[in-house]
Design a protein around this motif. Structure first.
Motif, short mmCIF file in Angstrom:
data_model
loop_
_atom_site.label_atom_id
_atom_site.label_comp_id
_atom_site.label_asym_id
_atom_site.label_seq_id
_atom_site.Cartn_x
_atom_site.Cartn_y
_atom_site.Cartn_z
N HIS A 171 53.37 43.20 27.10
CA HIS A 171 52.02 42.43 27.86
C HIS A 171 51.48 41.39 28.39
N GLN A 172 50.95 41.35 29.07
CA GLN A 172 50.42 39.74 29.69
C GLN A 172 48.85 39.88 29.21
N ALA A 173 47.94 39.07 29.74
CA ALA A 173 46.89 38.68 29.96
C ALA A 173 46.07 37.79 30.60
N ARG A 174 44.73 37.64 31.02
CA ARG A 174 44.29 36.39 32.24
C ARG A 174 42.52 36.49 31.95
N THR A 175 42.20 35.65 32.16
CA THR A 175 40.56 35.73 32.03
C THR A 175 40.54 35.98 33.35
N PRO A 176 39.73 36.59 33.99
CA PRO A 176 40.22 37.00 35.67
C PRO A 176 38.45 35.94 36.31
N ALA A 177 38.75 35.82 37.58
CA ALA A 177 37.93 34.94 38.31
C ALA A 177 36.40 35.37 38.01
N GLY A 178 35.55 34.40 38.23
CA GLY A 178 33.99 34.78 37.65
C GLY A 178 33.72 35.44 36.39
N LEU B 32 39.88 43.91 20.62
CA LEU B 32 38.28 44.11 20.59
C LEU B 32 37.92 43.22 20.81
N GLN B 33 37.58 43.54 22.59
CA GLN B 33 36.79 42.65 23.49
C GLN B 33 35.39 42.57 23.34
N LEU B 34 34.98 40.48 21.98
CA LEU B 34 33.98 40.82 21.93
C LEU B 34 33.13 39.94 23.40
N GLN B 35 33.79 38.90 24.07
CA GLN B 35 32.80 37.82 24.93
C GLN B 35 33.35 38.31 26.55
N GLY B 36 32.70 38.35 27.37
CA GLY B 36 33.34 38.11 29.08
C GLY B 36 34.70 39.57 29.13
N GLN B 37 35.86 38.87 29.81
CA GLN B 37 36.19 40.61 30.42
C GLN B 37 38.00 39.34 30.10
N LYS B 38 38.42 40.61 30.25
CA LYS B 38 39.66 40.47 30.14
C LYS B 38 40.51 40.96 31.08
N HIS B 39 41.99 40.54 32.14
CA HIS B 39 42.87 41.27 32.72
C HIS B 39 44.05 42.03 31.92
N TRP B 40 44.36 43.07 31.20
CA TRP B 40 45.44 42.36 31.07
C TRP B 40 46.63 43.91 31.97
N ARG B 41 47.93 43.84 31.62
CA ARG B 41 48.32 44.20 32.46
C ARG B 41 49.74 44.81 31.48
N LEU B 42 49.94 46.19 31.29
CA LEU B 42 51.26 46.69 29.74
C LEU B 42 52.34 47.12 30.82
N TYR B 43 53.67 47.05 30.22
CA TYR B 43 54.09 47.27 30.52
C TYR B 43 55.69 48.25 29.25
N ASN B 44 56.70 49.13 30.47
CA ASN B 44 57.10 49.69 29.68
C ASN B 44 58.77 48.78 28.43
N PRO B 45 58.19 49.57 27.58
CA PRO B 45 59.46 48.85 26.52
C PRO B 45 60.09 48.34 26.56
N THR B 46 61.15 47.53 26.70
CA THR B 46 62.43 47.20 26.80
C THR B 46 63.50 47.49 25.26
#
Length: 470
Positions: free
Chosen positions: A242-249, A190-204
């Motif tokens: 998965h991995q997630a990063r807060t984007p610029a701005g 659940l995204q509560l505040q701001g934004q988050k850049h998520w990248r998901l990948y196929n499971p190994t």
């Protein structure tokens, strides 16, 4: 991701004394919520709206990720109210500790760098670590202090019939807290505040049973590249890299992770039920009590004959299971769930029974049905030659919310299993089943041999707040 600790030797406490929860007014908890708390089913349905529950479980659950974008400002506002930066400051004054309650982390060159201090968390020091290192704050199990999260997760535990944990992640601009990894839980973000850049990948490892960090060069290209905005929800199955990063701005991102279904597979159930099934059949089947071949333990391999004999025994056991000739006693999983789950969401303590005590002529109802499990097990510390089976009524009404998902020692679990349950003779099982199935029932109608037994059962349940006179 959140998961219940399995560390057996350490009893973790929130602080030396019970800590007050961060409370919101009743108006805030009801009028502004887009979630429907009428029942566990309606809560989940409102959590994943506009997706329908049936469609979610047929198309997405344990199969593939789901991103729900919400343009409703009411949902975004409600999500933001679940946890804000100012909450962290107030909670730090209540005795939070590094490692137990807070981790400060940053992903550096594909690895997790831990930036924790020792002991109690001071908000000023925590802020300094965050700003100087662009670090992520990972707050473990906030439902222990936040009433609305307690309210949500308690209902979800009723819906899934499984433990539901949570973490809060606070990540500054252009920063990433954790390296690519997969978890052993079903995840709702659940995204509560701001934004988050998520990248998901196929499971190994599809539907993975354990947590694992993955190297960047081994995970391939993302299957999903998502910007999660306030009010959005993201679901992905266990094993999803998965991995997630807060984007610029974006000054800061705050998201809540709800996780469930850890160690809840068919394999886990089989591990629970198999020993008792095999033990029961061994008592009835003489071939299973015959001695195995001489020197078998000294052999380098079992051999074809041994494999065939064991396979034949397993097939006979499977046939017995399939016909329903023997009940499945998955008591360990039931006990683990009921002893470690959240207590019912309510503002007053359930320490003493309420209302009048039941009499034979009274109509009664079993309360908190989703917080009760009934098991049939051998009587503890039985000294008889023959194993005596008894009925246990276990409940979570006395569970401590402040310790939810924080782990207990084996001794603690045994102590709590005694203090949060009732024990009855096996002859009471049918009457307990009546109470579970009936909307309401007159005490005198309980299927027990004597009036005294009927009243004793009703009084015992009433004394534990499990039964109410209508």
């Amino acid at each position: 991701m959140p998961k219940k600790s399995k560390t057996p030797s350490v009893k973790r406490r929130i602080a030396d004394q019970e800590q007050p929860a961060v409370k919101r007014s009743k108006e805030e908890q009801s009028d502004t919520s887009p979630l429907c708390f009428q029942s566990p089913a309606t809560l989940f349905e409102s959590l994943i709206q506009p997706m329908g529950t049936d469609r979610f479980f047929s198309e997405y659950w344990e199969k593939k990720p789901l991103h729900l974008q919400r343009s409703d400002p009411g949902t975004a506002s409600y999500y933001q109210s679940l946890f804000q930066l100012c909450d962290l400051q107030s909670l730090c004054s209540q005795g939070l500790e590094y490692y137990r309650d807070i981790n400060v982390v940053r992903c550096v060159n594909g690895k997790k760098k831990l930036l924790n201090k020792e002991g109690r968390v001071k908000h000023s020091v925590l802020n300094k670590i965050m700003s100087q290192n662009k670090a992520t704050v990972q707050y473990h199990q906030p439902q222990r202090f936040k009433d609305e999260l307690w309210r949500i997760q308690e209902k979800l535990e009723c819906f899934f019939g499984a433990l539901v944990g949570s973490n809060i992640y606070i990540t500054p601009e252009e920063s990433q807290g954790l390296p690519p990894h997969y978890d052993d839980v079903e995840v709702f973000i659940l995204q509560l505040q701001g934004q988050k850049h998520w990248r998901l990948y196929n499971p190994t490892v599809p539907l993975a049973a354990e947590y694992s960090v993955q190297s960047e060069d081994s995970i391939g290209i993302p299957t999903h590249d998502i910007i999660l905005k306030a009010g959005d929800l993201l679901y992905f199955p266990r094993g999803t890299i998965h991995q997630a990063r807060t984007p610029a701005g974006v000054n800061c991102s705050i998201h809540l992770t709800l996780s469930t279904y850890q160690r809840m597979s068919w394999g886990d159930l089989l591990l629970d039920v198999f020993p008792s099934l095999l033990c029961g059949r061994s008592r009835r089947e003489v071939s299973l009590r015959e001695g195995m071949a001489r020197r078998l333990l000294l052999s380098s391999s079992a051999g074809l004959h041994t494999n065939q004999r064991l396979a034949a025994s397993l097939r006979a056991l499977a046939d017995e299971m399939e016909t329903g000739a023997q009940d499945l006693g998955f008591t360990h999983m039931k006990r683990d769930f009921i002893m470690n789950r959240l207590p019912p969401y309510c503002q007053q303590q359930l320490s003493s029974p309420s209302g009048k005590s039941p009499a034979l002529e009274d109509t009664v109802i079993l309360t908190f049905k989703d917080h009760v499990v009934i098991t049939v097990e051998p009587r503890p510390q039985s000294t008889d030659d023959a194993t005596e089976l008894v009925v246990f009524v276990l409940h979570s009404l006395k569970n401590q919310r402040e310790g939810h998902m924080m782990g207990d020692s084996c001794d603690d679990q045994e102590e709590r299993s005694i203090s949060t349950g009732l024990q009855f003779p096996l002859s009471y099982l049918q009457a307990l089943g009546q109470l579970q199935l009936a909307e309401q029932l007159v005490v005198a109608q309980l299927q027990l041999p004597t009036q005294e037994d009927k009243l004793n059962l009703a009084l015992a349940l009433w004394s534990e707040n499990l039964l109410r006179v209508l």
